[in-house]
Motif scaffolding. Structure first.
Motif, mmCIF file in Angstrom:
data_model
loop_
_atom_site.group_PDB
_atom_site.id
_atom_site.type_symbol
_atom_site.label_atom_id
_atom_site.label_comp_id
_atom_site.label_asym_id
_atom_site.label_seq_id
_atom_site.Cartn_x
_atom_site.Cartn_y
_atom_site.Cartn_z
ATOM 1 N N CYS A 1 -14.367 -37.886 57.800
ATOM 2 C CA CYS A 1 -14.475 -38.950 56.804
ATOM 3 C C CYS A 1 -15.477 -38.686 55.689
ATOM 4 C CB CYS A 1 -14.791 -40.284 57.482
ATOM 5 S SG CYS A 1 -15.379 -40.206 59.167
ATOM 6 N N ASP A 2 -16.672 -38.197 56.011
ATOM 7 C CA ASP A 2 -17.697 -38.046 54.978
ATOM 8 C C ASP A 2 -17.337 -36.985 53.931
ATOM 9 O OD1 ASP A 2 -19.027 -40.032 56.278
ATOM 10 O OD2 ASP A 2 -20.707 -38.818 56.946
ATOM 11 N N PRO A 3 -17.054 -35.743 54.321
ATOM 12 C CA PRO A 3 -16.676 -34.762 53.296
ATOM 13 C C PRO A 3 -15.367 -35.117 52.597
ATOM 14 C CG PRO A 3 -16.384 -33.849 55.500
ATOM 15 C CD PRO A 3 -17.144 -35.121 55.656
ATOM 16 N N LYS A 4 -14.442 -35.714 53.332
ATOM 17 C CA LYS A 4 -13.175 -36.129 52.715
ATOM 18 C C LYS A 4 -13.421 -37.115 51.581
ATOM 19 C CE LYS A 4 -11.395 -39.636 54.412
ATOM 20 N NZ LYS A 4 -10.909 -40.575 55.453
ATOM 21 N N LYS A 5 -14.323 -38.092 51.823
ATOM 22 C CA LYS A 5 -14.586 -39.103 50.796
ATOM 23 C C LYS A 5 -15.256 -38.496 49.571
ATOM 24 C CE LYS A 5 -14.315 -43.500 49.626
ATOM 25 N NZ LYS A 5 -15.231 -44.527 50.127
ATOM 26 N N VAL A 6 -16.021 -37.421 49.754
ATOM 27 C CA VAL A 6 -16.599 -36.716 48.609
ATOM 28 C C VAL A 6 -15.483 -36.174 47.727
ATOM 29 C CG1 VAL A 6 -17.958 -34.713 47.891
ATOM 30 C CG2 VAL A 6 -18.740 -36.128 49.799
ATOM 31 N N LEU A 7 -14.479 -35.556 48.356
ATOM 32 C CA LEU A 7 -13.351 -35.008 47.600
ATOM 33 C C LEU A 7 -12.533 -36.120 46.960
ATOM 34 C CD1 LEU A 7 -14.245 -32.496 49.202
ATOM 35 C CD2 LEU A 7 -11.841 -31.957 49.561
ATOM 36 N N VAL A 8 -12.352 -37.206 47.692
ATOM 37 C CA VAL A 8 -11.600 -38.345 47.149
ATOM 38 C C VAL A 8 -12.290 -38.897 45.912
ATOM 39 C CG1 VAL A 8 -10.915 -40.740 47.601
ATOM 40 C CG2 VAL A 8 -10.509 -38.992 49.326
ATOM 41 N N GLY A 9 -13.615 -38.946 45.939
ATOM 42 C CA GLY A 9 -14.355 -39.476 44.798
ATOM 43 C C GLY A 9 -14.060 -38.725 43.515
ATOM 44 N N VAL A 10 -13.956 -37.416 43.605
ATOM 45 C CA VAL A 10 -13.640 -36.613 42.423
ATOM 46 C C VAL A 10 -12.189 -36.851 41.995
ATOM 47 C CG1 VAL A 10 -13.458 -34.270 41.529
ATOM 48 C CG2 VAL A 10 -15.376 -34.900 42.995
ATOM 49 N N ALA A 11 -11.281 -36.939 42.964
ATOM 50 C CA ALA A 11 -9.877 -37.219 42.647
ATOM 51 C C ALA A 11 -9.729 -38.569 41.958
ATOM 52 C CB ALA A 11 -9.040 -37.171 43.921
ATOM 53 N N GLU A 12 -10.553 -39.544 42.367
ATOM 54 C CA GLU A 12 -10.517 -40.867 41.728
ATOM 55 C C GLU A 12 -10.912 -40.781 40.258
ATOM 56 O OE1 GLU A 12 -11.567 -43.855 45.468
ATOM 57 O OE2 GLU A 12 -13.184 -42.952 44.301
ATOM 58 N N LEU A 13 -11.874 -39.925 39.940
ATOM 59 C CA LEU A 13 -12.282 -39.763 38.549
ATOM 60 C C LEU A 13 -11.152 -39.191 37.699
ATOM 61 C CD1 LEU A 13 -15.903 -38.354 39.028
ATOM 62 C CD2 LEU A 13 -15.252 -40.649 38.298
ATOM 63 N N ILE A 14 -10.435 -38.227 38.271
ATOM 64 C CA ILE A 14 -9.293 -37.654 37.562
ATOM 65 C C ILE A 14 -8.233 -38.719 37.335
ATOM 66 C CG2 ILE A 14 -7.430 -35.956 37.667
ATOM 67 C CD1 ILE A 14 -10.154 -34.709 37.220
ATOM 68 N N ALA A 15 -7.932 -39.488 38.386
ATOM 69 C CA ALA A 15 -6.912 -40.532 38.282
ATOM 70 C C ALA A 15 -7.297 -41.585 37.255
ATOM 71 C CB ALA A 15 -6.705 -41.182 39.652
ATOM 72 N N ARG A 16 -8.566 -42.014 37.302
ATOM 73 C CA ARG A 16 -9.017 -43.047 36.366
ATOM 74 C C ARG A 16 -8.939 -42.565 34.916
ATOM 75 N NH1 ARG A 16 -12.597 -47.327 36.966
ATOM 76 N NH2 ARG A 16 -11.722 -47.459 39.050
ATOM 77 N N SER A 17 -9.319 -41.321 34.679
ATOM 78 C CA SER A 17 -9.269 -40.790 33.311
ATOM 79 C C SER A 17 -7.831 -40.689 32.825
ATOM 80 C CB SER A 17 -9.958 -39.427 33.236
ATOM 81 O OG SER A 17 -9.269 -38.456 34.001
ATOM 82 N N GLU A 18 -6.899 -40.332 33.730
ATOM 83 C CA GLU A 18 -5.485 -40.268 33.345
ATOM 84 C C GLU A 18 -4.940 -41.658 33.039
ATOM 85 O OE1 GLU A 18 -3.576 -38.262 36.560
ATOM 86 O OE2 GLU A 18 -4.250 -36.268 35.953
ATOM 87 N N GLN A 19 -5.336 -42.635 33.855
ATOM 88 C CA GLN A 19 -4.872 -44.005 33.629
ATOM 89 C C GLN A 19 -5.357 -44.542 32.281
ATOM 90 O OE1 GLN A 19 -5.252 -45.088 38.381
ATOM 91 N NE2 GLN A 19 -6.293 -46.391 36.895
ATOM 92 N N MET A 20 -6.564 -44.140 31.885
ATOM 93 C CA MET A 20 -7.167 -44.679 30.664
ATOM 94 C C MET A 20 -6.973 -43.772 29.455
ATOM 95 S SD MET A 20 -8.221 -47.583 31.582
ATOM 96 C CE MET A 20 -9.197 -48.044 30.140
ATOM 97 N N SER A 21 -6.157 -42.730 29.603
ATOM 98 C CA SER A 21 -5.868 -41.841 28.479
ATOM 99 C C SER A 21 -5.188 -42.637 27.361
ATOM 100 C CB SER A 21 -4.962 -40.696 28.926
ATOM 101 O OG SER A 21 -4.641 -39.856 27.837
ATOM 102 N N GLY A 22 -5.749 -42.545 26.183
ATOM 103 C CA GLY A 22 -5.204 -43.304 25.050
ATOM 104 C C GLY A 22 -5.680 -44.739 25.001
ATOM 105 N N LYS A 23 -6.515 -45.117 25.952
ATOM 106 C CA LYS A 23 -7.055 -46.490 25.983
ATOM 107 C C LYS A 23 -8.582 -46.445 25.969
ATOM 108 C CE LYS A 23 -3.034 -48.425 28.327
ATOM 109 N NZ LYS A 23 -2.221 -47.226 28.041
ATOM 110 N N GLY A 24 -9.078 -45.443 25.266
ATOM 111 C CA GLY A 24 -10.522 -45.275 25.169
ATOM 112 C C GLY A 24 -10.992 -43.941 25.699
ATOM 113 N N ILE A 25 -10.131 -43.256 26.442
ATOM 114 C CA ILE A 25 -10.460 -41.940 26.973
ATOM 115 C C ILE A 25 -9.549 -40.896 26.334
ATOM 116 C CG2 ILE A 25 -10.464 -40.472 29.035
ATOM 117 C CD1 ILE A 25 -12.726 -42.448 29.033
ATOM 118 N N SER A 26 -10.155 -39.824 25.860
ATOM 119 C CA SER A 26 -9.380 -38.698 25.331
ATOM 120 C C SER A 26 -9.810 -37.428 26.056
ATOM 121 C CB SER A 26 -9.586 -38.551 23.824
ATOM 122 O OG SER A 26 -10.960 -38.340 23.534
ATOM 123 N N GLY A 27 -8.940 -36.467 26.103
ATOM 124 C CA GLY A 27 -9.231 -35.240 26.837
ATOM 125 C C GLY A 27 -8.767 -35.353 28.271
ATOM 126 N N SER A 28 -8.638 -34.215 28.931
ATOM 127 C CA SER A 28 -8.122 -34.176 30.300
ATOM 128 C C SER A 28 -9.083 -33.408 31.196
ATOM 129 C CB SER A 28 -6.738 -33.510 30.338
ATOM 130 O OG SER A 28 -5.828 -34.207 29.516
#
Length: 449
Positions: free
Chosen positions: A46-73
């Protein structure tokens, strides 16, 4: 022959809890582990997995907000992520051993094997005690297919030096789903092969259906009723063969992850010599978490035949076992409401009865189900998949089940658990003023009040 008051086999949250409590009570304690000290959750789960999930969440959030205040990938640098993960895991074994040493708990490294009802061997050492606690956790379930040695388990995935371009996950449970999201957000092409008719069978079917749509929307392929028959090839050029609806299929990939269930990790223990009974779920224990066939032995954590394989539950069971060993059997295992979460993106969280379970029990419940991607908490982050389902007893107004899909639900589910544990009615919970705008403030709208 070393003689102790207590021998604990396993150094995870369950075993460590028992060992520390017994030592603090003045008992002479030994603890054994064949793996690096500290258990699965903190190093390989659980602990190391959640570390990896946290980074994946940042990628997902930036993709969701692309063109809505976030630019770049932004992209995930896997090597950097693994280095960051190791800052959490690498120090665990030494830190755990030092803690045991400071408490004067004697540590033994190696696989334990029972010699008799109250004696075990570790390497060349023989240990004897009045009580022995089995807290060895679980291991991947053998698939018994040709080429099984080519598979990588969850531990291997969390240690990958680099992520290959194509990954196949065998199994449709929470490990497979979580790893699929991590790998997909890191740029891999991911396929899940699941032999059942639907994945995540223990979770609400309607919310799982929405989660599957969310996964397919980012390119994760989920194949159901797929029975894997063989894995062939070598290195990073593998072929997975499976049957589906009486037809044979194959898929080429670079990596195959075994995520098709886990079983009690007792293969080396030689439980027959200790007279300890085992069933498909684990060591058979009574309400005191004592072996039903050998009163000198207790079992707690994932290896026992009680509850879900969750870290908080393992610690809870460890406290029960410690008290019963020290004070005589007086603490019993209670089926408290236990929340669980699948750390996908969006997260799926659950506590209590599913709608299917409530119907089987003949419960009269008020079921509220709604997709919530148009709610403010979802819209402000452009979240396309979000929903909830709550079950409230029609006669008592008590919440008997809550199932959530979306960001923040891994925290909101704790509010439902608190209400269920302390018998707070749906009306009283809904009438509670919570900070706004937060995920918690949506709670009132999830209840039939």
């Amino acid at each position: 022959m070393h003689v102790f008051d207590l021998i604990v086999i396993g150094t995870g949250s369950a075993g460590a809890t028992v060992a520390q409590a017994a030592r603090e009570a003045g008992k002479k304690v030994a603890i054994i582990d064949k793996l690096p000290f500290g258990g699965t959750c903190s190093q390989r789960g659980c602990d190391p997995k959640k570390v990896l999930v946290g980074v994946a969440e940042l990628i997902a959030r930036s993709e969701q907000m692309s063109g809505k205040g976030i630019s770049g990938s932004p992209t995930i640098n896997w090597a950097d992520l693994m280095r960051f993960k190791k800052t959490f895991t690498d120090s665990v074994p030494q830190r755990t051993e030092t803690k045991f040493a400071d408490l004067n708990i004697q540590s033994f490294h190696g696989a334990a094997t029972f010699l008799s009802a109250n004696t075990v061997r570790v390497g060349e050492e023989e240990l004897k005690a009045s009580h022995i606690v089995i807290a060895t956790g679980q291991r991947p379930k053998p698939l018994d297919i040709p080429g099984e040695e080519l598979l990588v388990d969850s531990t291997g995935f969390l240690e990958l030096a680099e992520l290959p371009k194509e990954v196949v996950m065998i199994g449709g449970g929470y490990i497979s789903f979580e790893f699929a999201h991590i790998a997909a957000r890191a740029g891999a092409k991911v396929t899940i092969l699941h032999q059942g008719k639907r994945p995540l069978e223990g979770f609400d079917a309607d919310l799982v259906e929405l989660l599957v749509k969310a996964m397919e929307s980012i390119g994760i392929r989920i194949v159901l009723e797929a029975n894997v028959t063989a894995v062939e090839g070598k290195a990073d050029k593998l072929t997975v063969r499976y049957s589906q609806q009486r037809k044979s299929h194959s898929i080429s990939t670079n990596l195959v992850i075994h995520a098709a269930g886990r079983v009690a990790d007792v293969a080396e223990l030689d439980l027959e010599k200790a007279g300890v009974e085992l069933d498909k779920k684990g060591v058979v224990a009574n309400e005191y978490l004592q072996s039903v066939s050998n009163p000198a032995v207790y079992a707690c954590g994932d290896v026992a035949d009680k509850g879900l394989p969750l870290t908080p539950l393992a610690s809870y069971e460890g406290r029960i076992v410690a008290d019963n060993i020290l004070n005589g059997n007086r603490q019993t295992y209670q089926d408290n409401p236990i929340p669980t979460a699948v750390f996908t993106i969006p997260t799926l969280a659950s506590v209590g009865l599913t709608e299917e379970q409530a119907k089987k029990q003949g419960r009269k419940v008020n079921v509220t189900f709604q997709e919530t991607s148009d709610w403010y908490t979802s819209r402000r982050i452009n979240e396309s998949f979000a929903a909830f389902k709550t079950l409230v007893d029609e006669d008592t107004n008590q919440i008997v089940g809550a199932h959530l899909l979306g960001s923040g639900c891994d925290e909101v589910i704790n509010l439902f658990t608190l209400a269920m544990k302390h018998h707070i009615s749906a009306k009283d919970l809904g009438d509670t003023l919570l900070a706004y705008p937060t995920h918690g403030s949506d709670l009132k709208s999830m209840l039939p009040i």
